[in-house]
Design a protein around this motif. Structure first.
Motif, short mmCIF file in Angstrom:
data_model
loop_
_atom_site.label_atom_id
_atom_site.label_comp_id
_atom_site.label_asym_id
_atom_site.label_seq_id
_atom_site.Cartn_x
_atom_site.Cartn_y
_atom_site.Cartn_z
N SER A 1 0.81 -1.23 0.00
CA SER A 1 0.00 0.00 0.00
C SER A 1 0.84 1.27 0.00
O SER A 1 0.30 2.37 0.16
N LEU A 2 2.15 1.13 -0.20
CA LEU A 2 3.09 2.24 -0.06
C LEU A 2 2.65 3.51 -0.80
O LEU A 2 2.66 4.60 -0.24
N PHE A 3 2.28 3.39 -2.07
CA PHE A 3 1.98 4.58 -2.88
C PHE A 3 0.48 4.75 -3.16
O PHE A 3 0.10 5.54 -4.00
N TYR A 4 -0.35 4.00 -2.44
CA TYR A 4 -1.80 4.14 -2.62
C TYR A 4 -2.33 5.31 -1.80
O TYR A 4 -1.88 5.56 -0.69
N ARG A 5 -3.29 6.03 -2.37
CA ARG A 5 -3.96 7.13 -1.66
C ARG A 5 -5.46 6.91 -1.71
O ARG A 5 -6.01 6.43 -2.71
N SER A 6 -6.11 7.29 -0.63
CA SER A 6 -7.56 7.26 -0.58
C SER A 6 -8.08 8.59 -1.10
O SER A 6 -7.74 9.65 -0.57
N ILE A 7 -8.89 8.55 -2.18
CA ILE A 7 -9.43 9.78 -2.77
C ILE A 7 -10.95 9.64 -2.90
O ILE A 7 -11.49 8.53 -2.90
N VAL A 8 -11.61 10.78 -3.03
CA VAL A 8 -13.08 10.78 -3.17
C VAL A 8 -13.44 10.57 -4.64
O VAL A 8 -12.92 11.25 -5.53
N TYR A 9 -14.34 9.60 -4.86
CA TYR A 9 -14.79 9.29 -6.23
C TYR A 9 -16.29 9.57 -6.33
O TYR A 9 -17.08 9.17 -5.45
N THR A 10 -16.68 10.27 -7.37
CA THR A 10 -18.11 10.53 -7.61
C THR A 10 -18.44 10.15 -9.06
O THR A 10 -17.60 10.31 -9.96
N ASN A 11 -19.67 9.64 -9.24
CA ASN A 11 -20.13 9.29 -10.58
C ASN A 11 -21.65 9.41 -10.59
O ASN A 11 -22.37 8.46 -10.19
N GLU A 12 -22.13 10.57 -10.99
CA GLU A 12 -23.58 10.82 -10.96
C GLU A 12 -24.34 9.89 -11.90
O GLU A 12 -25.48 9.52 -11.64
N GLU A 13 -23.69 9.49 -12.98
CA GLU A 13 -24.33 8.60 -13.95
C GLU A 13 -24.73 7.28 -13.31
O GLU A 13 -25.79 6.72 -13.61
N PHE A 14 -23.87 6.80 -12.40
CA PHE A 14 -24.16 5.52 -11.72
C PHE A 14 -24.71 5.73 -10.32
O PHE A 14 -24.82 4.78 -9.54
N GLY A 15 -25.04 6.97 -9.98
CA GLY A 15 -25.65 7.25 -8.67
C GLY A 15 -24.67 7.21 -7.52
O GLY A 15 -25.06 7.00 -6.37
N ILE A 16 -23.39 7.41 -7.80
CA ILE A 16 -22.38 7.42 -6.73
C ILE A 16 -22.05 8.88 -6.41
O ILE A 16 -21.39 9.56 -7.18
N SER A 17 -22.55 9.35 -5.25
CA SER A 17 -22.34 10.75 -4.88
C SER A 17 -21.00 10.96 -4.19
O SER A 17 -20.34 11.99 -4.36
N LYS A 18 -20.58 9.98 -3.40
CA LYS A 18 -19.29 10.09 -2.70
C LYS A 18 -18.83 8.71 -2.27
O LYS A 18 -19.53 8.02 -1.54
N LEU A 19 -17.67 8.33 -2.73
CA LEU A 19 -17.12 7.01 -2.39
C LEU A 19 -15.60 7.13 -2.32
O LEU A 19 -14.97 7.70 -3.20
N TYR A 20 -15.04 6.61 -1.26
CA TYR A 20 -13.58 6.64 -1.12
C TYR A 20 -12.98 5.43 -1.84
O TYR A 20 -13.35 4.28 -1.57
N VAL A 21 -12.10 5.71 -2.77
CA VAL A 21 -11.43 4.64 -3.52
C VAL A 21 -9.91 4.81 -3.40
O VAL A 21 -9.42 5.86 -3.00
N TYR A 22 -9.19 3.74 -3.74
CA TYR A 22 -7.72 3.78 -3.66
C TYR A 22 -7.10 3.81 -5.04
O TYR A 22 -7.48 3.05 -5.92
N GLU A 23 -6.17 4.74 -5.20
CA GLU A 23 -5.41 4.82 -6.45
C GLU A 23 -3.92 4.90 -6.12
O GLU A 23 -3.53 5.47 -5.10
N GLU A 24 -3.10 4.35 -7.01
CA GLU A 24 -1.66 4.34 -6.78
C GLU A 24 -1.00 5.49 -7.55
O GLU A 24 -1.26 5.68 -8.74
N TYR A 25 -0.13 6.23 -6.86
CA TYR A 25 0.62 7.34 -7.47
C TYR A 25 2.10 7.09 -7.26
O TYR A 25 2.64 7.35 -6.18
N LEU A 26 2.75 6.57 -8.30
CA LEU A 26 4.18 6.27 -8.20
C LEU A 26 4.98 7.57 -8.16
O LEU A 26 4.60 8.55 -8.80
N PRO A 27 6.08 7.60 -7.41
CA PRO A 27 6.84 8.85 -7.28
C PRO A 27 7.63 9.19 -8.53
O PRO A 27 7.96 8.32 -9.34
#
Length: 672
Positions: free
Chosen positions: A444-470
């Motif tokens: 999990s070294l380079f993973y960040r928790s970010i807010v994901y929204t997708n009105e098309e699929f009815g997702i108003s706020k969801l925390y997802v993990y994405e990796e950001y390599l340095p």
């Protein structure tokens, strides 16, 4: 020959640092060298190799045959099996204990030598409080006892001799740890360097050796300084000053001396270096055929074949011939390539020493009437961006990655080279391999928790993990440190960190890269938590570690010995909690991931919670009682967090809604 008898030819490696200790090796004939970062100790027939690492199950040293050797191999489960070995060779027991004491005396000599050097470098340096003077006196006393008396005593009772060696092994582990800390402070590395490393074998560099056939290269590089000055087109007065300064520097007998005159020469060369670099850089970006010496100057800090030495100059030329791909990929850049990307606008300039972005700096300068042009023009001015990056990132990072503040000089000189250039080279492949190995443990070294929204699929706020390599930048110097420059890009939390490492690395590169990853873990948590980073009620890696370090003296879960060890660590790290955590993180990755218990319960639980091992390692370690509770705690919480993503996944499947990649990646994250 019996299966348990091993023959080693001179120069062959028996064990490497951090190798798992499954066997101990008794030298029956021949000699071996025992290498560490802080020195080398030789030993002979009667020594048991691997013994010091059997306490935690991992080798502390590199063991290399000094001459042809014959060894007897013993499969062991730990140091407790030592007595069985001694009973198999009772006649060798006195020699085994005496050689063990001899090793300790050689280790003490290295310790005392480094302690004096540390005192000279830093007058505030204090000896590690865990090391009792009476223990040193005890071993000095044993060394002074006549040989025949020692042999009679150590041979009288095998159980007693086994107990002495086990007690000595605990002392060796402590002294080794203290010596490693001092070697880092001194910036030294005397470890064993194999003749050919895997990373070098993978790289496309042909025959990185110096031969008489390479004399034509020296002809091309002859007079490099004059050629670089010609290319830079500096004015005549400055050129005369540069030439005279380099002339005086070249005739110095000790170019790294603390003498005031030599220190002043190094300072003058440093000032000239960056002015020349800027001029050469500007001219080179429009040059389709950059000469070899210019490429070597921009990427390696090479300026003069006499200062670098003939052999090093030729090897640098061969590396240049291998091409840019050796040091560059999508996430790794030479300083020269990085500055070109900044100037072209493909990369944003880094934050300065006052934590200002380029935009914030320009606005402040305009407000102070230091810049006389419209804001938009200044923000888009390519040369101003370049100058900002050189004046802030390049100058500071070059100095920091060099590692030894008092002797810094940005030009390659042979006095700074502590191992073969091919072995010191930090290629893009080698950096990628090291980081990949760390990620295989700390997924999990380079993973960040970010807010994901997708009105098309009815997702108003969801925390997802994405990796950001340095983004990793290789500074043009021979150095011993890595630097975490910024943990995010600008103010955007969902962006890559920037790290810098010397393009030629004197220490083992794994060590400095791992240390920077530990600091990154700390700083990214601080950034995300903001002003709550050390508030105990807001649970996070930094808040829990801060609380643990602040109140360790009152912690009933720590023994007096553990408190003393932590006190010494805090002193060595100058009470810098980030440094302390980085040290523990190194231990977590190097030792604890392999089942070796070197951390205390508190730090282990925090690291297990916020820097978890991957599921394969957790599966192996769960059976170990010291890991069971912290692994179970993490997996319970992980399972609870994953359920909502699994439920959402099922709902979307049922409704035939395409699964967004962010949700797929987050489910995969929770499966690691």
């Amino acid at each position: 020959m019996e299966d348990n008898i091993i023959e080693l030819k001179q120069g062959e490696v028996l064990l490497r640092t951090n190798d798992e200790i499954k066997c101990l090796y008794l030298i029956l004939s021949g000699e071996a060298d025992i290498y560490s970062r802080y020195g080398r100790i030789s030993t002979s027939a009667g020594s048991i190799l691997g013994l010091s690492g059997s306490l935690y199950g991992l080798s502390l040293y590199n063991y290399v045959a000094k001459s042809d050797c014959i060894l007897r191999k013993f499969t062991v489960s730990g140091i407790s099996d030592l007595e069985k070995i001694l009973r198999e060779y009772p006649d060798m027991v006195p020699d085994i204990v005496i050689l063990n004491e001899h090793f300790i005396m050689e280790l003490i000599k290295l310790y005392l030598s480094m302690m004096i050097k540390c005192k000279r470098k830093d007058p505030s340096f204090t000896p590690d409080s865990r090391l009792n003077k009476w223990v040193l006196d005890k071993h000095n006393g044993i060394a002074s006892i006549p040989e025949d008396i020692k042999k009679a005593y150590f041979g009288a009772n095998i159980s007693n001799s086994a107990g002495i060696i086990i007690e000595n092994t605990e002392f060796i582990n402590l002294l080794h740890e203290i010596c490693l800390d001092m070697s880092e402070l001194l910036g030294i590395n005397n470890d064993y360097i194999p003749k050919q490393q895997n990373a070098a074998a993978r790289s496309p560099v042909p025959a990185l050796t110096f031969t008489k056939d390479d004399l034509f290269i020296l002809d091309e590089l002859k007079g490099s300084l004059d050629k670089i000055l010609d290319y830079s087109e500096i004015d005549d007065d400055t050129r005369a000053s540069v030439t005279d300064t380099f002339r005086r520097f070249k005739i110095c007998s000790d170019r790294l001396s603390s003498d005031e005159n030599i220190r002043l020469l190094r300072k003058q060369i440093t000032g000239f270096f960056y002015d020349i670099y800027y001029k050469v850089f500007i001219k080179s970006i429009n040059d389709d055929a950059i000469p070899s010496y210019i490429y070597m100057f921009l990427n390696f800090g090479y300026m003069d074949e006499e200062l670098a030495g003939e052999e090093v100059s030729v090897l640098l030329y061969k590396i240049y011939k291998a091409g840019d791909s050796l040091f560059n990929n999508d996430n790794i850049f030479t300083m020269y390539r990085w500055l070109k990307l900044v100037m072209s606008g493909e990369k944003n300039p880094s934050r300065n020493n006052f934590d200002q972005s380029y935009e914030e700096f320009i606005r402040q300068e305009i407000k102070n009437n230091s810049i006389d042009m419209p804001e938009e023009s200044a923000l888009n001015n390519c040369e101003m961006k370049l100058r900002f990056e050189i004046d802030n990132l390049f100058k500071s990072a070059n100095y920091m990655t060099y590692g030894r503040v008092s002797t810094f000089v940005p030009v390659i000189i042979k006095e700074n080279i502590m191992k073969n250039i091919p072995d010191a080279m930090l290629s893009a492949d080698s950096v990628t391999d090291i980081i990949t190995r760390i990620k295989e443990i700390d997924f999990s070294l380079f993973y960040r928790s970010i807010v994901y929204t997708n009105e098309e699929f009815g997702i108003s706020k969801l925390y997802v993990y994405e990796e950001y390599l340095p983004e990793i930048i290789l500074t043009p110097c021979i150095g011993s440190r890595g630097v975490l420059w910024q943990e995010i890009n600008g103010r955007k939390r969902n962006s890559s960190a920037r790290m810098l490492f010397p393009i030629f690395c004197n220490p083992v590169p794994e060590n400095i890269i791992l240390n920077v990853m530990g600091k990154y873990r700390w700083e990214i948590c601080r950034r995300i938590q903001g002003s709550y980073w050390n508030v105990a009620t807001e649970k996070s890696l930094t808040s829990e570690y801060y609380d643990y370090l602040l109140f360790y003296k009152k912690n009933k879960d720590l023994s007096e010995q553990q408190k003393e060890k932590l006190k010494s660590l805090l002193i060595n790290c100058r009470n810098n909690y980030s440094e302390v955590f980085a040290k523990d993180y190194e231990t977590w990755i190097n030792y604890e991931s392999r089942g070796a218990s070197k951390l205390n319960k508190i730090s282990r639980n925090i690291l297990a919670k916020y820097c978890p091992f991957n599921k394969d390692i957790r599966k192996v370690l769960r059976s170990n009682p010291i890991f069971t509770d912290c692994i179970d705690y993490y997996e319970r919480h992980m399972l609870n967090d994953r359920r909502k993503y699994d439920n959402l996944y099922k709902v979307m499947q049922t409704k035939n809604i395409p699964i967004p990649k962010e949700i797929e990646e987050t489910r995969a994250y929770y499966s690691k």
